[in-house]
Design a protein around this motif. Sequence first.
Motif, PDB file in Angstrom:
ATOM      1  N   ALA A 160       0.875  -1.182   0.000  1.00  0.00           N
ATOM      2  CA  ALA A 160       0.000   0.000   0.000  1.00  0.00           C
ATOM      3  C   ALA A 160       0.905   1.223   0.000  1.00  0.00           C
ATOM      4  CB  ALA A 160      -0.907  -0.025   1.220  1.00  0.00           C
ATOM      5  N   ALA A 161       1.692   1.342  -1.088  1.00  0.00           N
ATOM      6  CA  ALA A 161       2.748   2.353  -1.151  1.00  0.00           C
ATOM      7  C   ALA A 161       2.244   3.719  -1.612  1.00  0.00           C
ATOM      8  CB  ALA A 161       3.864   1.865  -2.075  1.00  0.00           C
ATOM      9  N   GLY A 162       0.957   3.782  -2.001  1.00  0.00           N
ATOM     10  CA  GLY A 162       0.397   5.083  -2.346  1.00  0.00           C
ATOM     11  C   GLY A 162       0.807   5.583  -3.722  1.00  0.00           C
ATOM     12  N   ALA A 163       1.019   6.889  -3.809  1.00  0.00           N
ATOM     13  CA  ALA A 163       1.283   7.529  -5.091  1.00  0.00           C
ATOM     14  C   ALA A 163       2.554   8.372  -5.003  1.00  0.00           C
ATOM     15  CB  ALA A 163       0.107   8.417  -5.460  1.00  0.00           C
ATOM     16  N   ALA A 164       3.071   8.724  -6.167  1.00  0.00           N
ATOM     17  CA  ALA A 164       4.148   9.707  -6.247  1.00  0.00           C
ATOM     18  C   ALA A 164       3.604  10.877  -7.066  1.00  0.00           C
ATOM     19  CB  ALA A 164       5.373   9.111  -6.925  1.00  0.00           C
ATOM     20  N   GLU A 165       4.248  12.025  -6.921  1.00  0.00           N
ATOM     21  CA  GLU A 165       3.778  13.180  -7.693  1.00  0.00           C
ATOM     22  C   GLU A 165       4.403  13.219  -9.072  1.00  0.00           C
ATOM     23  OE1 GLU A 165       3.857  16.441  -4.386  1.00  0.00           O
ATOM     24  OE2 GLU A 165       2.839  17.157  -6.191  1.00  0.00           O
ATOM     25  N   ARG A 166       3.573  13.544 -10.038  1.00  0.00           N
ATOM     26  CA  ARG A 166       4.069  13.840 -11.372  1.00  0.00           C
ATOM     27  C   ARG A 166       4.642  15.248 -11.333  1.00  0.00           C
ATOM     28  NH1 ARG A 166       2.188  10.444 -15.330  1.00  0.00           N
ATOM     29  NH2 ARG A 166       0.308   9.422 -14.577  1.00  0.00           N
ATOM     30  N   SER A 167       5.790  15.420 -11.955  1.00  0.00           N
ATOM     31  CA  SER A 167       6.354  16.765 -12.005  1.00  0.00           C
ATOM     32  C   SER A 167       5.989  17.425 -13.320  1.00  0.00           C
ATOM     33  CB  SER A 167       7.874  16.694 -11.898  1.00  0.00           C
ATOM     34  OG  SER A 167       8.219  16.229 -10.625  1.00  0.00           O
ATOM     35  N   ILE A 168       6.380  18.643 -13.454  1.00  0.00           N
ATOM     36  CA  ILE A 168       6.289  19.331 -14.740  1.00  0.00           C
ATOM     37  C   ILE A 168       7.631  20.036 -14.918  1.00  0.00           C
ATOM     38  CG2 ILE A 168       5.101  21.084 -16.108  1.00  0.00           C
ATOM     39  CD1 ILE A 168       2.689  20.810 -14.220  1.00  0.00           C
ATOM     40  N   PRO A 169       8.428  19.619 -15.898  1.00  0.00           N
ATOM     41  CA  PRO A 169       9.702  20.320 -16.063  1.00  0.00           C
ATOM     42  C   PRO A 169       9.477  21.744 -16.580  1.00  0.00           C
ATOM     43  CG  PRO A 169       9.471  18.550 -17.703  1.00  0.00           C
ATOM     44  CD  PRO A 169       8.245  18.515 -16.854  1.00  0.00           C
ATOM     45  N   ILE A 170      10.149  22.653 -15.934  1.00  0.00           N
ATOM     46  CA  ILE A 170      10.040  24.074 -16.272  1.00  0.00           C
ATOM     47  C   ILE A 170      11.456  24.641 -16.168  1.00  0.00           C
ATOM     48  CG2 ILE A 170       9.114  26.325 -15.468  1.00  0.00           C
ATOM     49  CD1 ILE A 170       6.819  24.590 -14.163  1.00  0.00           C
ATOM     50  N   PRO A 171      11.878  25.513 -17.108  1.00  0.00           N
ATOM     51  CA  PRO A 171      13.227  26.065 -16.977  1.00  0.00           C
ATOM     52  C   PRO A 171      13.423  26.688 -15.585  1.00  0.00           C
ATOM     53  CG  PRO A 171      12.294  26.639 -19.104  1.00  0.00           C
ATOM     54  CD  PRO A 171      11.189  25.970 -18.319  1.00  0.00           C
ATOM     55  N   GLY A 172      14.486  26.287 -14.906  1.00  0.00           N
ATOM     56  CA  GLY A 172      14.775  26.823 -13.571  1.00  0.00           C
ATOM     57  C   GLY A 172      14.201  25.999 -12.435  1.00  0.00           C
ATOM     58  N   TRP A 173      13.619  24.839 -12.735  1.00  0.00           N
ATOM     59  CA  TRP A 173      12.911  24.098 -11.678  1.00  0.00           C
ATOM     60  C   TRP A 173      13.815  23.336 -10.725  1.00  0.00           C
ATOM     61  CZ3 TRP A 173      10.943  18.571 -11.971  1.00  0.00           C
ATOM     62  CH2 TRP A 173      11.641  17.806 -12.909  1.00  0.00           C
ATOM     63  N   THR A 174      15.144  23.413 -10.920  1.00  0.00           N
ATOM     64  CA  THR A 174      16.016  22.758  -9.940  1.00  0.00           C
ATOM     65  C   THR A 174      16.450  23.719  -8.822  1.00  0.00           C
ATOM     66  OG1 THR A 174      17.946  23.237 -11.304  1.00  0.00           O
ATOM     67  CG2 THR A 174      16.950  21.067 -11.582  1.00  0.00           C
ATOM     68  N   LEU A 175      16.082  24.988  -8.945  1.00  0.00           N
ATOM     69  CA  LEU A 175      16.475  25.968  -7.918  1.00  0.00           C
ATOM     70  C   LEU A 175      15.845  25.638  -6.560  1.00  0.00           C
ATOM     71  CD1 LEU A 175      16.052  29.381  -9.804  1.00  0.00           C
ATOM     72  CD2 LEU A 175      18.186  28.533  -8.798  1.00  0.00           C
ATOM     73  N   PRO A 176      16.614  25.787  -5.465  1.00  0.00           N
ATOM     74  CA  PRO A 176      16.015  25.632  -4.141  1.00  0.00           C
ATOM     75  C   PRO A 176      14.853  26.616  -3.976  1.00  0.00           C
ATOM     76  CG  PRO A 176      18.399  25.671  -3.965  1.00  0.00           C
ATOM     77  CD  PRO A 176      18.073  26.037  -5.390  1.00  0.00           C
ATOM     78  N   GLY A 177      13.754  26.117  -3.420  1.00  0.00           N
ATOM     79  CA  GLY A 177      12.553  26.951  -3.320  1.00  0.00           C
ATOM     80  C   GLY A 177      11.488  26.500  -4.300  1.00  0.00           C
ATOM     81  N   VAL A 178      11.895  25.710  -5.308  1.00  0.00           N
ATOM     82  CA  VAL A 178      10.910  25.091  -6.204  1.00  0.00           C
ATOM     83  C   VAL A 178      10.618  23.722  -5.610  1.00  0.00           C
ATOM     84  CG1 VAL A 178      10.379  24.276  -8.525  1.00  0.00           C
ATOM     85  CG2 VAL A 178      11.934  26.218  -8.207  1.00  0.00           C
ATOM     86  N   MET A 179       9.350  23.419  -5.390  1.00  0.00           N
ATOM     87  CA  MET A 179       9.014  22.120  -4.804  1.00  0.00           C
ATOM     88  C   MET A 179       7.702  21.613  -5.374  1.00  0.00           C
ATOM     89  SD  MET A 179       7.981  23.569  -1.065  1.00  0.00           S
ATOM     90  CE  MET A 179       9.112  24.952  -1.145  1.00  0.00           C
ATOM     91  N   SER A 180       7.454  20.341  -5.176  1.00  0.00           N
ATOM     92  CA  SER A 180       6.178  19.794  -5.608  1.00  0.00           C
ATOM     93  C   SER A 180       5.103  20.336  -4.673  1.00  0.00           C
ATOM     94  CB  SER A 180       6.225  18.270  -5.549  1.00  0.00           C
ATOM     95  OG  SER A 180       6.156  17.826  -4.220  1.00  0.00           O
ATOM     96  N   ILE A 181       3.874  20.378  -5.161  1.00  0.00           N
ATOM     97  CA  ILE A 181       2.790  20.933  -4.337  1.00  0.00           C
ATOM     98  C   ILE A 181       2.597  20.099  -3.074  1.00  0.00           C
ATOM     99  CG2 ILE A 181       0.915  19.708  -5.582  1.00  0.00           C
ATOM    100  CD1 ILE A 181       0.349  23.276  -4.641  1.00  0.00           C
ATOM    101  N   GLY A 182       2.833  18.796  -3.179  1.00  0.00           N
ATOM    102  CA  GLY A 182       2.707  17.919  -2.017  1.00  0.00           C
ATOM    103  C   GLY A 182       3.764  18.227  -0.964  1.00  0.00           C
TER     104      GLY A 182
END
Lengths: 87, 408, 110
Positions: free
Chosen positions: B107-129
């Motif tokens: 019962a491992a649940g789900a993972a979040e789908r990401s959306i690649p966006i230029p600059g999305w590796t910067l600290p402060g960018v996170m998944s909504i979850g």
Amino acid sequence: MREDMIICRCEEVTYKDIYQTVEHHQCSSRETKLRTRAGMGYCGGRTCRTFVDQIVAEVYGEPSGDAIPLKYRPPVRPIPFKTMGGK
Amino acid sequence: MMKDCLIIGAGPAGLSAAISAAQNGVDVTVIDEFMKPGGRLLGQLHEEPDHVWWNGIEEAQKLFDEVLNQSIDLKLGTSVYHIEKANDNWLVHTNEGIYRGKTLLVAAGAAERSIPIPGWTLPGVMSIGAAQVMTNVHQVKPGHNGIVIGINVLSLAIARELQLAGVHLQGIVLPPEHLLTKGVSHPMDVFQSLLHLTHLAPSPLLKWGGLLAGKSAFIQRLSLQMYPKNGFKLWNISVQMKRVVTEIVGHEQVQGVKTADLTASGDIVPGSERTIPVDFVCIAGGLYPLVELVGVAGCPFKYIPSLGGHVPIHDERMKTPVDGLFVAGNITGIESAKVAKAQGHLAGLSISEALGKLTENAEIKRAIEHIEKTREKALIQFHPDIKKGRKHMETIAADFQKKEVSGQ
Amino acid sequence: MDAFRVTKHPVLKLKQNRKEIAFVFEDQPYKAYEEDTIASALLANGIRMLRRHEESGSPRGVYCNIGHCFECRVTARGEEGVRACLTPVEDGMVVSSGKQLPTPFKEGDQ
């Protein structure tokens, strides 16, 4: 769009790297992973595997089938050797 | 030590399964890598139509109290990295050693789908979850002033939670249009997908749907054209179906986003580009079933988009074609925590039956009906075709069984 | 250490009277509360960057916050690759971040 956008965060593989690899070699997700290292990093492809599959589906035309394109293999979490041998 | 049953995942499905199995005398160990029980229930918080708050932390506590009551063995902070079958028993490899069980529920649940966006590796960018867990579980704000990229039921619900905690949001906007954002970046696609949800979503959304959209496609198109550039307000958060973030910018961490206005047909309005300062960005691409462990355990899959993608084949009793392997919760398809809980309850009964500890079929039948009723009443529906997807899976599982019986 | 804490909430019961603890990140002392993860403790102190990418040196922070993405990995208790989002911070804990590594065999780096 910005082609230098990173797709695989762990290995810093860009959209352009993946797209051009699939286009040039007309290859599957697995071969794309081996050629570009996308999905081969620390997270085990949990973040980018669907992107690689999508690009392959679009460019190479491999439709989404019931088999998972990038097979899951253990360990599904990176573990130190000492854990593998038992603590 | 050999257990009757090992359960991976201490979320609503895993804990409910542990409880119903333990009630039938099954000796259970539950394993989870988070430090608290409850899984993703923990972050959830929304107002029901009767104005009562659904507080995931309290729901998780209720389950946990029952787990303690039943003296169920719970291993938190424990990560599973491999599953093997040896001599008809399951070996679950973790960072804390190997666990053994006669049956296994994943019962491992789900993972979040990401959306690649230029600059999305910067600290402060996170998944909504990530923002949800930071805010509601750890009670730390993801930032003071942020923006949410991706308009869907999950992002609307969590944006509301962030706002309740006193986090300011610039709005909920669209991701840039490219090959990987098909279906989620065009104003019309997003508009349509939200319309499908209006009869299920919380009341403000329903009101908005009633105001802006009618039954014919013409009116929908008109609505989108008339849709205000600055979006409509949902709980005072502006949902901007005609604004896109094209890039996330910052030195060493997020400092802002480059945005532009879109026409109803999805083109960037020339001259509308500007940079908005923010200190965090949430990316909301939806959820997919986290199937890696059942994959390693050798379970076959079916690709069913309405369930969230690849899901393990399982029958209506949550049993997979692999002997002694069961599944429950979001791993079987993306639905609300209440459905996951109902599925877990059933899985616990099925496991009891498989171990010869439950012979009463009526209880299992009731549990199956309870899942359907819960689904019917679900406030948050992740996909309009969820019922079709579930039916499809039942047929697949039945076919699979026939094949096994006839030895094909 | 409270710059980012949730201080008011209409529904959730806020954690109160928690024990304060002290820890070190990148040789700097910080304070946190019991039950904080390394990630939530650092964010509460305004720290977002948890490591640098091994090869490019690009800054990274918390991305998924539930142990899936491994972006927040740090060194703690002398162990590498510890996920800051899943690890409770402890009193006296010493945490350090991942650094850019040399790539002597990479083409064009000579």
